[in-house]
Design a protein around this motif. Structure first.
Motif, PDB file in Angstrom:
ATOM      1  N   SER A 157       0.823  -1.216   0.000  1.00  0.00           N
ATOM      2  CA  SER A 157       0.000   0.000   0.000  1.00  0.00           C
ATOM      3  C   SER A 157       0.857   1.267   0.000  1.00  0.00           C
ATOM      4  CB  SER A 157      -0.933   0.015   1.221  1.00  0.00           C
ATOM      5  OG  SER A 157      -0.203   0.250   2.425  1.00  0.00           O
ATOM      6  N   LYS A 158       2.174   1.110   0.120  1.00  0.00           N
ATOM      7  CA  LYS A 158       3.092   2.249   0.160  1.00  0.00           C
ATOM      8  C   LYS A 158       3.769   2.444  -1.201  1.00  0.00           C
ATOM      9  CE  LYS A 158       2.074   2.632   4.487  1.00  0.00           C
ATOM     10  NZ  LYS A 158       1.157   3.706   4.928  1.00  0.00           N
ATOM     11  N   THR A 159       4.442   3.570  -1.364  1.00  0.00           N
ATOM     12  CA  THR A 159       5.101   3.884  -2.634  1.00  0.00           C
ATOM     13  C   THR A 159       6.387   3.069  -2.784  1.00  0.00           C
ATOM     14  OG1 THR A 159       6.470   5.663  -1.712  1.00  0.00           O
ATOM     15  CG2 THR A 159       4.240   6.247  -2.482  1.00  0.00           C
ATOM     16  N   PRO A 160       6.863   2.885  -4.015  1.00  0.00           N
ATOM     17  CA  PRO A 160       8.135   2.171  -4.228  1.00  0.00           C
ATOM     18  C   PRO A 160       9.293   2.809  -3.462  1.00  0.00           C
ATOM     19  CG  PRO A 160       6.961   2.375  -6.300  1.00  0.00           C
ATOM     20  CD  PRO A 160       6.196   3.202  -5.299  1.00  0.00           C
ATOM     21  N   TYR A 161       9.328   4.154  -3.389  1.00  0.00           N
ATOM     22  CA  TYR A 161      10.408   4.827  -2.653  1.00  0.00           C
ATOM     23  C   TYR A 161      10.372   4.464  -1.174  1.00  0.00           C
ATOM     24  CZ  TYR A 161      13.249   8.399  -0.427  1.00  0.00           C
ATOM     25  OH  TYR A 161      14.192   9.029   0.335  1.00  0.00           O
ATOM     26  N   GLU A 162       9.167   4.416  -0.599  1.00  0.00           N
ATOM     27  CA  GLU A 162       9.047   4.064   0.811  1.00  0.00           C
ATOM     28  C   GLU A 162       9.524   2.638   1.051  1.00  0.00           C
ATOM     29  OE1 GLU A 162       8.597   5.961   3.186  1.00  0.00           O
ATOM     30  OE2 GLU A 162       7.677   7.739   2.325  1.00  0.00           O
ATOM     31  N   PHE A 163       9.272   1.754   0.075  1.00  0.00           N
ATOM     32  CA  PHE A 163       9.747   0.377   0.203  1.00  0.00           C
ATOM     33  C   PHE A 163      11.271   0.343   0.183  1.00  0.00           C
ATOM     34  CE2 PHE A 163      10.545  -3.838  -2.056  1.00  0.00           C
ATOM     35  CZ  PHE A 163      10.536  -4.562  -0.872  1.00  0.00           C
ATOM     36  N   GLU A 164      11.880   1.094  -0.733  1.00  0.00           N
ATOM     37  CA  GLU A 164      13.335   1.144  -0.797  1.00  0.00           C
ATOM     38  C   GLU A 164      13.922   1.663   0.521  1.00  0.00           C
ATOM     39  OE1 GLU A 164      13.983   3.619  -4.172  1.00  0.00           O
ATOM     40  OE2 GLU A 164      13.139   2.170  -5.595  1.00  0.00           O
ATOM     41  N   ASN A 165      13.286   2.685   1.073  1.00  0.00           N
ATOM     42  CA  ASN A 165      13.730   3.249   2.347  1.00  0.00           C
ATOM     43  C   ASN A 165      13.567   2.222   3.470  1.00  0.00           C
ATOM     44  OD1 ASN A 165      14.722   5.517   3.880  1.00  0.00           O
ATOM     45  ND2 ASN A 165      12.651   5.770   4.700  1.00  0.00           N
ATOM     46  N   LEU A 166      12.487   1.450   3.398  1.00  0.00           N
ATOM     47  CA  LEU A 166      12.208   0.429   4.411  1.00  0.00           C
ATOM     48  C   LEU A 166      13.289  -0.644   4.431  1.00  0.00           C
ATOM     49  CD1 LEU A 166      10.035  -0.826   6.438  1.00  0.00           C
ATOM     50  CD2 LEU A 166       9.312  -2.181   4.475  1.00  0.00           C
ATOM     51  N   VAL A 167      13.688  -1.126   3.249  1.00  0.00           N
ATOM     52  CA  VAL A 167      14.662  -2.223   3.228  1.00  0.00           C
ATOM     53  C   VAL A 167      16.043  -1.748   3.675  1.00  0.00           C
ATOM     54  CG1 VAL A 167      13.396  -3.523   1.492  1.00  0.00           C
ATOM     55  CG2 VAL A 167      15.168  -1.918   0.756  1.00  0.00           C
ATOM     56  N   VAL A 168      16.361  -0.490   3.427  1.00  0.00           N
ATOM     57  CA  VAL A 168      17.617   0.059   3.933  1.00  0.00           C
ATOM     58  C   VAL A 168      17.580   0.092   5.459  1.00  0.00           C
ATOM     59  CG1 VAL A 168      19.030   2.151   4.116  1.00  0.00           C
ATOM     60  CG2 VAL A 168      18.191   1.422   1.884  1.00  0.00           C
ATOM     61  N   LYS A 169      16.465   0.541   6.020  1.00  0.00           N
ATOM     62  CA  LYS A 169      16.313   0.563   7.479  1.00  0.00           C
ATOM     63  C   LYS A 169      16.380  -0.845   8.061  1.00  0.00           C
ATOM     64  CE  LYS A 169      13.483   4.770   7.872  1.00  0.00           C
ATOM     65  NZ  LYS A 169      12.147   5.308   8.239  1.00  0.00           N
ATOM     66  N   LEU A 170      15.802  -1.817   7.336  1.00  0.00           N
ATOM     67  CA  LEU A 170      15.801  -3.193   7.817  1.00  0.00           C
ATOM     68  C   LEU A 170      17.226  -3.737   7.909  1.00  0.00           C
ATOM     69  CD1 LEU A 170      14.437  -5.836   8.618  1.00  0.00           C
ATOM     70  CD2 LEU A 170      14.189  -6.356   6.171  1.00  0.00           C
ATOM     71  N   LEU A 171      18.027  -3.529   6.872  1.00  0.00           N
ATOM     72  CA  LEU A 171      19.403  -4.033   6.896  1.00  0.00           C
ATOM     73  C   LEU A 171      20.212  -3.368   8.010  1.00  0.00           C
ATOM     74  CD1 LEU A 171      20.232  -4.365   3.096  1.00  0.00           C
ATOM     75  CD2 LEU A 171      19.727  -6.169   4.724  1.00  0.00           C
ATOM     76  N   GLN A 172      19.938  -2.089   8.260  1.00  0.00           N
ATOM     77  CA  GLN A 172      20.602  -1.415   9.372  1.00  0.00           C
ATOM     78  C   GLN A 172      20.149  -2.023  10.704  1.00  0.00           C
ATOM     79  OE1 GLN A 172      19.399   2.646   8.174  1.00  0.00           O
ATOM     80  NE2 GLN A 172      21.568   3.164   8.160  1.00  0.00           N
ATOM     81  N   LYS A 173      18.867  -2.324  10.798  1.00  0.00           N
ATOM     82  CA  LYS A 173      18.308  -2.928  12.004  1.00  0.00           C
ATOM     83  C   LYS A 173      18.930  -4.307  12.247  1.00  0.00           C
ATOM     84  CE  LYS A 173      14.688  -2.474  14.997  1.00  0.00           C
ATOM     85  NZ  LYS A 173      14.353  -1.289  15.807  1.00  0.00           N
ATOM     86  N   MET A 174      19.283  -4.993  11.162  1.00  0.00           N
ATOM     87  CA  MET A 174      19.886  -6.322  11.249  1.00  0.00           C
ATOM     88  C   MET A 174      21.379  -6.249  11.588  1.00  0.00           C
ATOM     89  SD  MET A 174      17.935  -8.036   7.965  1.00  0.00           S
ATOM     90  CE  MET A 174      18.760  -9.640   8.055  1.00  0.00           C
ATOM     91  N   GLY A 175      21.917  -5.040  11.681  1.00  0.00           N
ATOM     92  CA  GLY A 175      23.301  -4.861  12.107  1.00  0.00           C
ATOM     93  C   GLY A 175      24.270  -4.456  11.020  1.00  0.00           C
ATOM     94  N   TYR A 176      23.815  -4.350   9.781  1.00  0.00           N
ATOM     95  CA  TYR A 176      24.702  -3.948   8.692  1.00  0.00           C
ATOM     96  C   TYR A 176      24.872  -2.425   8.705  1.00  0.00           C
ATOM     97  CZ  TYR A 176      24.019  -8.712   7.138  1.00  0.00           C
ATOM     98  OH  TYR A 176      23.986 -10.080   7.088  1.00  0.00           O
ATOM     99  N   GLY A 177      26.118  -1.998   8.683  1.00  0.00           N
ATOM    100  CA  GLY A 177      26.402  -0.569   8.802  1.00  0.00           C
ATOM    101  C   GLY A 177      26.791  -0.182  10.208  1.00  0.00           C
ATOM    102  N   GLY A 178      26.437  -1.036  11.178  1.00  0.00           N
ATOM    103  CA  GLY A 178      26.836  -0.820  12.564  1.00  0.00           C
ATOM    104  C   GLY A 178      26.480   0.555  13.089  1.00  0.00           C
ATOM    105  N   GLU A 179      27.452   1.176  13.747  1.00  0.00           N
ATOM    106  CA  GLU A 179      27.250   2.501  14.340  1.00  0.00           C
ATOM    107  C   GLU A 179      27.732   3.616  13.421  1.00  0.00           C
ATOM    108  OE1 GLU A 179      25.641   2.885  17.177  1.00  0.00           O
ATOM    109  OE2 GLU A 179      25.430   0.707  17.310  1.00  0.00           O
TER     110      GLU A 179
END
Length: 308
Positions: A157-179
């Protein structure tokens, strides 16, 4: 009368929305309470845990399943309206529950492993004959799977850009990118070169994970051609590491292509895995209830003298 089960609420909910149009969840609960002639005590009855009103929760589940079966639309948050499919199905109300259950089951992505499918069989078998622990696990899995379907439905129900932003946040949440400050980046749509997002793995940005995100409907899989284009975009990238994420599934050809790829490392995450990660790492999720299961501490009790 007793408080109706969630599946007993579906048809009355459809009839209510057909008669009154778009309604908020609280309005649906109130009107259905009158329809079922529930007393104030029944309307205010809570689960033994004290966490939530039973009737409100069952109405919410009924609406959720109707929405997942595409009989209801959500024009905005917390609002429900019946659509043309729902109106047509109401002509044969006795078929509603079977239709809903079938549609919800179809939402499972085709890529689900045989192991997970066997788990579903085991869960169904324990629902009637299992131990209390097995039944508790069964209930947990059913709730989790329902939440995962809601997650994917919300993403679509969200825009493609919001999805792209979501997956970036998810990978960060999973520990990629660290601090690392600013480790996640969503690329500009006009000049992304086939890359939707980037995760910096170190301060200088020498190590990077490149992301491709496809917000596809559940029935539209990602094919080999999509993966080939992504692999091509990685050719000039340092370390050539990529993650391809979709809300749907990957075709057999796409999976085989990645398995044989030598020029880059690409990880595939399908809709089922995506929803599982979002649930596991609590991205956009709240803990509704915590249940503690305890057992006897044998060391503690064994230290006591037995009665002779």
């Amino acid at each position: 009368m007793s408080i109706p089960k969630h599946y007993e609420i579906r048809v009355p909910a459809l009839n209510l929305l057909k008669a009154k149009g778009t309604l908020k969840l609280n309005e649906v609960v109130s009107d259905l309470g009158e329809h079922f002639e529930l007393t104030e005590e029944e309307l205010s009855e809570m689960y033994p845990s004290g966490n939530g009103h039973i009737f409100y929760d069952r109405v919410s589940w009924a609406l959720s399943y109707l929405n997942m079966a595409e009989l209801l639309d959500k024009p905005k948050r917390g609002h429900y309206t019946i659509n043309e499919t729902g109106i047509r199905l109401l002509k044969t109300p006795d078929k509603v529950n079977h239709y809903v259950d079938t549609k919800v089951n179809e939402r499972e992505t085709p890529s689900k492993s045989a192991k997970n499918k066997q788990l579903e069989v085991d869960i169904n078998e324990t629902s009637t004959s299992g131990t209390p622990s097995e039944k508790l696990f069964s209930s947990f899995e059913k709730i989790k799977n329902a939440r995962k379907s809601e997650i994917l439905n919300m993403i679509l129900s969200k825009t493609p850009y919001e999805f792209e932003n979501l997956v970036v946040k998810l990978l960060q949440k999973m520990g990629y990118g660290g601090e690392i400050k600013g480790s996640g980046l969503v690329t500009k749509a006009s000049n992304d070169g086939g890359i939707d997002g980037i995760i910096k793995e170190d301060e200088l940005g020498l190590g990077r994970i490149h992301i491709q995100a496809k917000r596809y409907d559940f029935k539209n899989g990602v094919g080999r051609d999509d993966i080939q284009r992504f692999a091509g975009a990685l050719l000039g990238a340092p370390m050539s590491k990529g993650v391809f994420i979709t809300t749907s599934y990957f075709s057999k050809g796409a999976i085989e292509y990645v398995d044989k790829l030598n020029s880059a490392t690409i990880i595939l995450i399908d809709g089922d895995q995506l929803a599982d990660y979002i649930y596991k790492f609590s991205l956009g999720m709240q803990v509704e209830q915590t249940i503690e299961i305890k057992k006897l501490d044998t060391d503690f009790w064994d230290a006591m003298k037995d009665n002779e």
